[in-house]
Write a protein that holds these residues in place. Structure first.
Motif, mmCIF file in Angstrom:
data_model
loop_
_atom_site.group_PDB
_atom_site.id
_atom_site.type_symbol
_atom_site.label_atom_id
_atom_site.label_comp_id
_atom_site.label_asym_id
_atom_site.label_seq_id
_atom_site.Cartn_x
_atom_site.Cartn_y
_atom_site.Cartn_z
ATOM 1 N N PRO A 40 0.817 -1.229 -0.048
ATOM 2 C CA PRO A 40 -0.006 -0.046 0.089
ATOM 3 C C PRO A 40 0.834 1.341 -0.005
ATOM 4 C CG PRO A 40 -0.005 -0.934 2.297
ATOM 5 C CD PRO A 40 0.637 -2.121 1.162
ATOM 6 N N MET A 41 0.285 2.490 -0.407
ATOM 7 C CA MET A 41 0.992 3.645 -0.360
ATOM 8 C C MET A 41 0.671 4.246 0.963
ATOM 9 S SD MET A 41 -0.058 5.544 -4.006
ATOM 10 C CE MET A 41 0.758 4.793 -5.740
ATOM 11 N N LYS A 42 1.758 4.357 1.528
ATOM 12 C CA LYS A 42 1.661 4.863 2.989
ATOM 13 C C LYS A 42 2.525 6.236 3.138
ATOM 14 C CE LYS A 42 -1.309 2.314 4.949
ATOM 15 N NZ LYS A 42 -2.536 2.763 5.344
ATOM 16 N N ASP A 43 3.280 6.558 2.242
ATOM 17 C CA ASP A 43 4.211 7.718 2.614
ATOM 18 C C ASP A 43 4.166 8.787 1.154
ATOM 19 O OD1 ASP A 43 5.937 9.170 3.798
ATOM 20 O OD2 ASP A 43 7.706 7.785 3.544
ATOM 21 N N ILE A 44 3.477 9.797 1.291
ATOM 22 C CA ILE A 44 3.524 10.415 0.041
ATOM 23 C C ILE A 44 4.056 11.877 0.274
ATOM 24 C CG2 ILE A 44 1.669 11.622 -1.184
ATOM 25 C CD1 ILE A 44 -0.287 9.740 -0.443
ATOM 26 N N LEU A 45 4.758 12.270 -0.817
ATOM 27 C CA LEU A 45 5.508 13.847 -1.027
ATOM 28 C C LEU A 45 4.737 14.701 -1.553
ATOM 29 C CD1 LEU A 45 7.889 15.361 -0.194
ATOM 30 C CD2 LEU A 45 8.825 14.558 -2.355
ATOM 31 N N ILE A 46 4.461 15.884 -1.352
ATOM 32 C CA ILE A 46 3.349 16.663 -1.866
ATOM 33 C C ILE A 46 4.272 18.000 -2.056
ATOM 34 C CG2 ILE A 46 1.340 17.966 -1.787
ATOM 35 C CD1 ILE A 46 0.346 15.885 0.202
ATOM 36 N N GLU A 47 4.251 18.018 -3.371
ATOM 37 C CA GLU A 47 5.114 19.743 -3.942
ATOM 38 C C GLU A 47 4.072 20.797 -3.586
ATOM 39 O OE1 GLU A 47 7.030 21.427 -7.946
ATOM 40 O OE2 GLU A 47 5.022 20.620 -7.851
ATOM 41 N N LEU A 48 4.695 21.718 -2.825
ATOM 42 C CA LEU A 48 3.997 23.024 -2.396
ATOM 43 C C LEU A 48 4.219 24.081 -3.120
ATOM 44 C CD1 LEU A 48 4.504 22.679 1.431
ATOM 45 C CD2 LEU A 48 2.693 21.500 0.237
ATOM 46 N N GLY A 49 3.399 25.007 -3.652
ATOM 47 C CA GLY A 49 3.799 26.094 -4.406
ATOM 48 C C GLY A 49 2.648 27.172 -4.139
ATOM 49 N N GLY A 50 2.939 28.278 -4.712
ATOM 50 C CA GLY A 50 1.958 29.403 -4.495
ATOM 51 C C GLY A 50 1.557 29.742 -5.803
ATOM 52 N N GLY A 51 2.017 28.949 -6.873
ATOM 53 C CA GLY A 51 1.570 29.469 -8.265
ATOM 54 C C GLY A 51 0.011 29.096 -8.756
ATOM 55 N N ARG A 52 -0.438 28.997 -9.999
ATOM 56 C CA ARG A 52 -1.767 28.794 -10.193
ATOM 57 C C ARG A 52 -2.127 27.381 -9.788
ATOM 58 N NH1 ARG A 52 -2.033 27.170 -16.771
ATOM 59 N NH2 ARG A 52 -0.541 25.524 -16.696
ATOM 60 N N GLY A 53 -1.354 26.479 -9.606
ATOM 61 C CA GLY A 53 -1.713 25.119 -9.359
ATOM 62 C C GLY A 53 -1.503 24.590 -8.079
ATOM 63 N N GLY A 54 -0.894 25.625 -7.108
ATOM 64 C CA GLY A 54 -0.458 25.301 -5.602
ATOM 65 C C GLY A 54 -1.519 24.707 -4.669
ATOM 66 N N ASP A 55 -2.696 25.542 -4.769
ATOM 67 C CA ASP A 55 -3.951 25.068 -3.845
ATOM 68 C C ASP A 55 -4.564 23.815 -4.372
ATOM 69 O OD1 ASP A 55 -3.663 27.309 -2.535
ATOM 70 O OD2 ASP A 55 -5.306 28.501 -3.383
ATOM 71 N N ALA A 56 -4.335 23.681 -5.870
ATOM 72 C CA ALA A 56 -5.054 22.324 -6.276
ATOM 73 C C ALA A 56 -4.210 21.296 -5.713
ATOM 74 C CB ALA A 56 -5.261 22.406 -7.736
ATOM 75 N N THR A 57 -2.904 21.296 -6.060
ATOM 76 C CA THR A 57 -2.117 20.361 -5.597
ATOM 77 C C THR A 57 -2.001 19.833 -4.147
ATOM 78 O OG1 THR A 57 -0.457 20.852 -7.449
ATOM 79 C CG2 THR A 57 0.412 19.528 -5.607
ATOM 80 N N LEU A 58 -2.037 20.937 -3.135
ATOM 81 C CA LEU A 58 -2.181 20.896 -1.734
ATOM 82 C C LEU A 58 -3.334 20.154 -1.197
ATOM 83 C CD1 LEU A 58 -1.056 23.218 1.022
ATOM 84 C CD2 LEU A 58 -3.493 22.076 1.118
ATOM 85 N N ASN A 59 -4.505 20.462 -1.896
ATOM 86 C CA ASN A 59 -5.854 19.963 -1.617
ATOM 87 C C ASN A 59 -5.979 18.511 -2.081
ATOM 88 O OD1 ASN A 59 -6.989 22.288 -0.080
ATOM 89 N ND2 ASN A 59 -7.173 23.084 -1.920
ATOM 90 N N LEU A 103 -7.549 9.613 2.020
ATOM 91 C CA LEU A 103 -8.184 8.194 1.065
ATOM 92 C C LEU A 103 -7.416 7.180 1.568
ATOM 93 C CD1 LEU A 103 -10.258 7.265 -0.828
ATOM 94 C CD2 LEU A 103 -8.753 7.578 -2.604
ATOM 95 N N LEU A 104 -6.181 7.219 1.448
ATOM 96 C CA LEU A 104 -5.091 6.034 1.591
ATOM 97 C C LEU A 104 -4.710 5.911 3.148
ATOM 98 C CD1 LEU A 104 -2.932 6.732 -1.443
ATOM 99 C CD2 LEU A 104 -4.989 5.195 -1.325
ATOM 100 N N ASP A 105 -4.892 6.805 4.134
ATOM 101 C CA ASP A 105 -4.521 6.849 5.552
ATOM 102 C C ASP A 105 -3.079 6.741 5.480
ATOM 103 O OD1 ASP A 105 -4.586 6.840 8.260
ATOM 104 O OD2 ASP A 105 -4.629 4.382 8.380
ATOM 105 N N ALA A 106 -2.314 7.598 4.731
ATOM 106 C CA ALA A 106 -1.040 7.761 4.449
ATOM 107 C C ALA A 106 -0.465 9.055 5.009
ATOM 108 C CB ALA A 106 -0.678 7.824 3.106
ATOM 109 N N HIS A 107 0.738 9.053 5.576
ATOM 110 C CA HIS A 107 1.638 9.967 6.028
ATOM 111 C C HIS A 107 1.906 11.004 4.893
ATOM 112 C CE1 HIS A 107 5.056 12.445 7.430
ATOM 113 N NE2 HIS A 107 4.580 12.293 8.648
ATOM 114 N N ALA A 108 1.850 12.209 5.010
ATOM 115 C CA ALA A 108 1.992 13.317 3.895
ATOM 116 C C ALA A 108 3.111 14.166 4.547
ATOM 117 C CB ALA A 108 0.787 14.393 4.015
ATOM 118 N N THR A 109 4.055 14.306 3.621
ATOM 119 C CA THR A 109 5.057 15.388 3.665
ATOM 120 C C THR A 109 5.021 16.374 2.571
ATOM 121 O OG1 THR A 109 6.808 13.413 4.650
ATOM 122 C CG2 THR A 109 7.768 15.543 3.730
#
Length: 273
Positions: free
Chosen positions: A2-21, A29-35
């Protein structure tokens, strides 16, 4: 696995909010840790030389790091609100070793969620997409900047051409495909090839508990646009495909289908190379 460890790119550009959310909803959904990772770029050398002002360079650096700190704080707040176990970090992407640094970081996670490419993105806020895709050996999930819905696995679409890249993407997506309510393996303009294109991989998925249907499509569109058009027609909420590139003058150049999908996707796309 299972996927339990996810890296999320943070940014303030046009897609920043979409990617974070989207990234945090996927972690839920996956009950995973997020970095969350906030990439920090360097001041352009030509600009520094032209200005010849060390004080200005220092001020710009402080501003970049302050912006990254703010992104990290915002991410941690959003994660806490959703009940996601999370941490945040900054990483400086240097012009000399930035790709290596980002790729090495992404290797320590099951999946990296990144923003759709943005031509207007400043050097102070570099993207880790290409480094993670072509250098990490791990799958990435590209979030379209128009994404508003949380992560969903109602209908996953797998683009299959039998290539190494498609195989790696499929393997990387397997934990998500097992959760999907509907999985469709799609081949495009594959008639005439040997061994019933897509049949064997559909059977392979069934042995992993994924009930997938096979769809063969003939289209006059290029493959990238044919995939996106079909995904829209069937209401898919995830596209899985290989990421293709070739080298030119020591640079990684995106393949035509990969570039088309990255630039025009309106649904999340999981890629591997």
């Amino acid at each position: 696995m299972p996927m339990k460890d996810i890296l999320i790119e943070l940014g303030g550009g046009r897609g920043g909010d979409a990617t974070l959310n989207y990234g945090l909803s996927l972690a839920t959904l996956l009950d995973a840790h997020a970095t969350g990772v906030a990439p920090v770029g360097e001041v352009d050398d030509a600009y520094v030389f032209a200005e010849a002002a060390g004080v200005l360079v220092q001020r710009l650096s402080v501003e970049m790091h302050a912006a990254a700190d703010a992104l990290c704080e915002r991410f941690l707040g959003a994660a806490a609100t959703r009940g996601v176990v999370a941490e945040a970090l900054k990483t400086t992407i240097s012009s000399a070793a930035g790709d290596r640094q980002a790729a090495e970081l992404a290797r320590h996670f099951d999946l990296t969620v990144v923003s759709q490419p943005d031509a207007q993105k400043s050097t102070a806020e570099p993207s880790i997409l290409q480094a993670a895709l072509f250098g990490s050996g791990r799958p990435i999930l590209v979030t379209p900047y128009i994404q508003r819905d949380p992560a969903s696995l109602e209908h996953a679409l797998v683009a299959w051409d039998g290539s190494r890249e498609a195989t790696l993407a499929l393997a990387g997506a397997l934990p998500l495909l097992r959760r999907a309510k509907r999985v469709e393996v799609t081949t495009i303009n594959a008639e005439g090839l040997a061994d019933l294109p897509g049949f064997n991989i559909t059977r392979h998925l069934a042995r992993h508990g994924v009930r997938a249907e096979l769809r063969r499509i003939t289209s006059d569109l290029d493959i990238g646009n044919a995939l996106l058009s079909h995904a829209a027609d069937v209401g898919a909420d995830l596209l899985v495909m290989g990421g293709y590139a070739h080298s030119r003058f020591r640079e990684v150049v995106l393949g035509g289908t990969t570039r088309t999908v990255l630039e025009s996707a309106t649904l999340p796309v999981l890629m591997a190379h």
